[in-house]
Design a protein around this motif. Structure first.
Motif, PDB file in Angstrom:
ATOM      1  N   THR A   1       9.525  41.860 -10.322  1.00 22.13           N
ATOM      2  CA  THR A   1      10.289  42.126  -8.962  1.00 22.13           C
ATOM      3  C   THR A   1       9.649  41.374  -7.765  1.00 22.13           C
ATOM      4  N   PHE A   2      10.095  40.828  -6.810  1.00 26.37           N
ATOM      5  CA  PHE A   2       9.530  40.113  -5.787  1.00 26.37           C
ATOM      6  C   PHE A   2       8.132  40.662  -5.426  1.00 26.37           C
ATOM      7  N   GLU A   3       8.083  42.155  -5.220  1.00 22.52           N
ATOM      8  CA  GLU A   3       6.939  42.808  -4.737  1.00 22.52           C
ATOM      9  C   GLU A   3       5.817  42.757  -5.676  1.00 22.52           C
ATOM     10  N   GLU A   4       6.248  42.900  -6.881  1.00 25.20           N
ATOM     11  CA  GLU A   4       5.155  42.732  -7.842  1.00 25.20           C
ATOM     12  C   GLU A   4       4.465  41.264  -8.113  1.00 25.20           C
ATOM     13  N   LEU A   5       5.352  40.094  -7.787  1.00 29.85           N
ATOM     14  CA  LEU A   5       4.892  38.877  -7.740  1.00 29.85           C
ATOM     15  C   LEU A   5       4.012  38.714  -6.819  1.00 29.85           C
ATOM     16  N   VAL A   6       4.367  39.100  -5.621  1.00 33.60           N
ATOM     17  CA  VAL A   6       3.561  38.942  -4.490  1.00 33.60           C
ATOM     18  C   VAL A   6       2.286  39.651  -4.582  1.00 33.60           C
ATOM     19  N   GLU A   7       2.458  41.020  -5.163  1.00 39.16           N
ATOM     20  CA  GLU A   7       0.872  41.671  -5.314  1.00 39.16           C
ATOM     21  C   GLU A   7       0.073  40.898  -5.920  1.00 39.16           C
ATOM     22  N   GLN A   8       0.734  40.191  -7.480  1.00 35.19           N
ATOM     23  CA  GLN A   8       0.099  39.525  -8.318  1.00 35.19           C
ATOM     24  C   GLN A   8      -0.992  38.233  -7.521  1.00 35.19           C
ATOM     25  N   THR A   9      -0.089  37.669  -6.733  1.00 38.59           N
ATOM     26  CA  THR A   9      -0.491  36.615  -6.027  1.00 38.59           C
ATOM     27  C   THR A   9      -1.551  36.886  -5.021  1.00 38.59           C
ATOM     28  N   GLU A  10      -1.343  37.841  -4.451  1.00 36.05           N
ATOM     29  CA  GLU A  10      -2.251  38.177  -3.351  1.00 36.05           C
ATOM     30  C   GLU A  10      -3.622  38.651  -3.860  1.00 36.05           C
ATOM     31  N   HIS A  11      -3.338  39.338  -4.853  1.00 39.07           N
ATOM     32  CA  HIS A  11      -4.721  40.080  -5.699  1.00 39.07           C
ATOM     33  C   HIS A  11      -5.580  38.895  -6.329  1.00 39.07           C
ATOM     34  N   MET A  12      -4.951  38.210  -6.681  1.00 37.64           N
ATOM     35  CA  MET A  12      -5.565  36.963  -7.165  1.00 37.64           C
ATOM     36  C   MET A  12      -6.384  35.981  -6.440  1.00 37.64           C
ATOM     37  N   PHE A  13      -5.649  35.645  -5.166  1.00 38.97           N
ATOM     38  CA  PHE A  13      -5.814  35.014  -4.246  1.00 38.97           C
ATOM     39  C   PHE A  13      -7.203  35.451  -3.487  1.00 38.97           C
ATOM     40  N   LEU A  14      -6.973  36.890  -3.310  1.00 39.78           N
ATOM     41  CA  LEU A  14      -8.475  37.290  -2.734  1.00 39.78           C
ATOM     42  C   LEU A  14      -9.486  37.613  -3.477  1.00 39.78           C
ATOM     43  N   GLU A  15      -9.366  37.755  -4.942  1.00 37.88           N
ATOM     44  CA  GLU A  15     -10.469  37.850  -5.779  1.00 37.88           C
ATOM     45  C   GLU A  15     -11.277  36.481  -5.955  1.00 37.88           C
ATOM     46  N   PHE A  16     -10.396  35.535  -5.882  1.00 35.66           N
ATOM     47  CA  PHE A  16     -10.586  34.146  -5.742  1.00 35.66           C
ATOM     48  C   PHE A  16     -11.716  33.944  -4.652  1.00 35.66           C
ATOM     49  N   HIS A  17     -11.047  34.128  -3.435  1.00 36.95           N
ATOM     50  CA  HIS A  17     -12.111  33.922  -2.248  1.00 36.95           C
ATOM     51  C   HIS A  17     -13.228  34.666  -2.167  1.00 36.95           C
ATOM     52  N   LYS A  18     -12.988  36.011  -2.655  1.00 35.88           N
ATOM     53  CA  LYS A  18     -14.146  36.929  -2.674  1.00 35.88           C
ATOM     54  C   LYS A  18     -15.423  36.490  -3.415  1.00 35.88           C
ATOM     55  N   LYS A  19     -14.892  35.958  -4.544  1.00 34.78           N
ATOM     56  CA  LYS A  19     -16.094  35.014  -5.304  1.00 34.78           C
ATOM     57  C   LYS A  19     -16.610  34.156  -4.714  1.00 34.78           C
ATOM     58  N   LEU A  20     -15.921  33.237  -4.002  1.00 33.66           N
ATOM     59  CA  LEU A  20     -16.346  31.963  -3.283  1.00 33.66           C
ATOM     60  C   LEU A  20     -17.413  32.689  -1.956  1.00 33.66           C
ATOM     61  N   LYS A  21     -16.854  33.831  -1.710  1.00 32.47           N
ATOM     62  CA  LYS A  21     -17.834  34.191  -0.556  1.00 32.47           C
ATOM     63  C   LYS A  21     -19.125  34.848  -1.075  1.00 32.47           C
ATOM     64  N   LEU A  22     -19.318  35.604  -2.147  1.00 28.28           N
ATOM     65  CA  LEU A  22     -20.488  35.894  -2.731  1.00 28.28           C
ATOM     66  C   LEU A  22     -21.200  34.635  -3.195  1.00 28.28           C
ATOM     67  N   HIS A  23     -20.544  33.585  -3.656  1.00 29.11           N
ATOM     68  CA  HIS A  23     -21.334  32.473  -4.031  1.00 29.11           C
ATOM     69  C   HIS A  23     -22.132  31.855  -2.746  1.00 29.11           C
ATOM     70  N   GLY A  24     -21.243  31.870  -1.685  1.00 28.57           N
ATOM     71  CA  GLY A  24     -21.722  31.521  -0.290  1.00 28.57           C
ATOM     72  C   GLY A  24     -23.150  32.144   0.468  1.00 28.57           C
ATOM     73  N   ARG A  25     -22.968  33.543   0.149  1.00 24.90           N
ATOM     74  CA  ARG A  25     -23.757  34.556   0.441  1.00 24.90           C
ATOM     75  C   ARG A  25     -25.095  34.188  -0.331  1.00 24.90           C
ATOM     76  N   ASP A  26     -25.127  34.214  -1.605  1.00 24.43           N
ATOM     77  CA  ASP A  26     -26.287  34.068  -2.527  1.00 24.43           C
ATOM     78  C   ASP A  26     -26.814  32.559  -2.876  1.00 24.43           C
ATOM     79  N   ARG A  27     -25.946  31.446  -2.298  1.00 21.18           N
ATOM     80  CA  ARG A  27     -26.131  29.965  -2.665  1.00 21.18           C
ATOM     81  C   ARG A  27     -27.697  29.717  -1.876  1.00 21.18           C
TER      82      ARG A  27
END
Length: 362
Positions: free
Chosen positions: A71-97
């Motif tokens: 469904t559109f809702e499921e597609l948005v949830e997948q996209t949102e989750h993946m996008f946020l996890e990607f940027h959380k990873k970058l934030k952790l890298h920035g903190r610990d770099r």
């Protein structure tokens, strides 16, 4: 020969790392590839739709799922989750770099775009590897090259039609687009920006500060080498066995890029010591580097502070302090054998650090 199966309705979902080409071309290849590998792993681990990986294509992952469309809702949830996890990873890298290289400093500029297409695919078995094929796979890849003036978006060749619709998220602003492709013709699509999601990416909590205690064990040395040379000699795991007394090898428990929280194992002659990087503090002409360990039962936590100060362009002063939490032994001053051992260890190691640092200059 490859054996083909019938064409089946399939979800094709491609997250693509924006900024990848410049990142790889302009940054140190060793660290850039390690960082991209970690980000690709995060993308794959962020699947919540039951997708399968067909291929990893450098800066993109080709996901698929044969069967009904989401469904559109499921597609948005997948996209949102993946996008946020990607940027959380970058934030952790920035903190610990801690590494100052081009790759480590510019990783924060990477982001994600997505292409979604629902069509028909077939799986071809080529030497035990299943490859996803079909005109719709080609189309999905072509859609990555478009005229959308953004680096972070979801492009849908058509809006999902299955399932019950839910109230759209306020941050989603649907727009229509059209691009022409050689051999395919004009393709209409719908897209929306993911930039508003960046407001939901919170800074990670700071790592706890390493404590200093009374009666630290101290040692110092003056080294005839520039500050940056001494520092990189100090933190380079491949060089540590050359200057740390009794050290045979170092096992890196991280990704090979030094960062706060990274763990590594010192393999000594008769024991192993697990250290964790505590971080660093940079000032003009001065660097403080910190390590900590819980490997000494009676003297844990044991925190090590290295202070490197530039005395001149080719001379560095190194001061080391080892702090450990007070206990009954230390309060009764019965810790003197341990203190003597550590003092001797530091003095010998700093002399060897001086020699190895000078060799790096030559």
């Amino acid at each position: 020969m490859a054996e083909t199966t019938e064409l089946k309705p399939s979800v094709i979902f491609i997250p693509d790392i924006s900024g990848f080409t410049n990142f790889i071309n302009e940054a140190e290849i060793d660290h850039s590839t390690k960082l991209i590998t970690g980000l690709i792993e995060t993308i794959i681990e962020s699947d919540i739709l039951g997708l399968k990986v067909s291929e990893i294509e450098g800066d993109a992952v080709l996901f698929y799922r044969q069967g009904e469309e989401p469904t559109f809702e499921e597609l948005v949830e997948q996209t949102e989750h993946m996008f946020l996890e990607f940027h959380k990873k970058l934030k952790l890298h920035g903190r610990d770099r801690m590494c100052p290289c081009q790759a480590c400093t510019t990783a924060k500029d990477l982001t994600l775009k997505f292409v979604y297409h629902y069509g028909k695919t077939t799986l071809v078995n080529i030497k035990s590897h299943e490859k996803l094929l079909g005109p719709d796979v080609t189309l999905a890849h072509r859609l990555l090259k478009n005229e959308i003036p953004s680096d972070e978006y979801l492009l849908m060749s058509a809006m999902p039609t299955t399932g019950k619709s839910k109230k759209a998220r306020k941050w989603i602003q649907l727009q229509n687009g059209r691009d022409s492709y050689q051999g395919i013709g004009a393709i209409d699509y719908t897209h929306f920006s993911l930039t508003p999601l960046n407001l939901n990416v919170k800074d990670p909590e700071s790592r706890p500060q390493m404590l200093k205690y009374d009666r630290p064990i101290k040692a110092s040395a003056k080294i005839s080498a520039p500050l940056d040379v001494v520092y990189f000699t100090l933190i380079d795991n491949s060089l540590k066995p050359k200057w740390i007394k009794g050290l045979r090898s170092v096992i890196d428990k991280g990704n090979g890029i030094i960062s706060s929280g990274q763990k590594y194992v010192y393999q000594m002659k008769s024991s192993e010591i697990v250290f964790e990087v505590g971080g660093q503090e940079l000032k003009e002409g001065e660097i403080e580097y910190r390590d900590k360990t819980e490997s000494f039962r009676l003297f844990s936590p044991l925190n090590v502070f290295y202070k490197l100060t530039s005395a001149s362009s080719d001379r560095t002063e190194v001061a080391v302090e080892v702090h450990y939490k007070p206990n009954l032994f230390s309060k009764l001053l019965l810790d003197w054998p341990f203190r003597w051992m550590v003092k001797n260890f530091l003095t010998t190691s700093l002399k060897k650090l001086s020699n190895v640092s000078r060799q790096q200059v030559n």
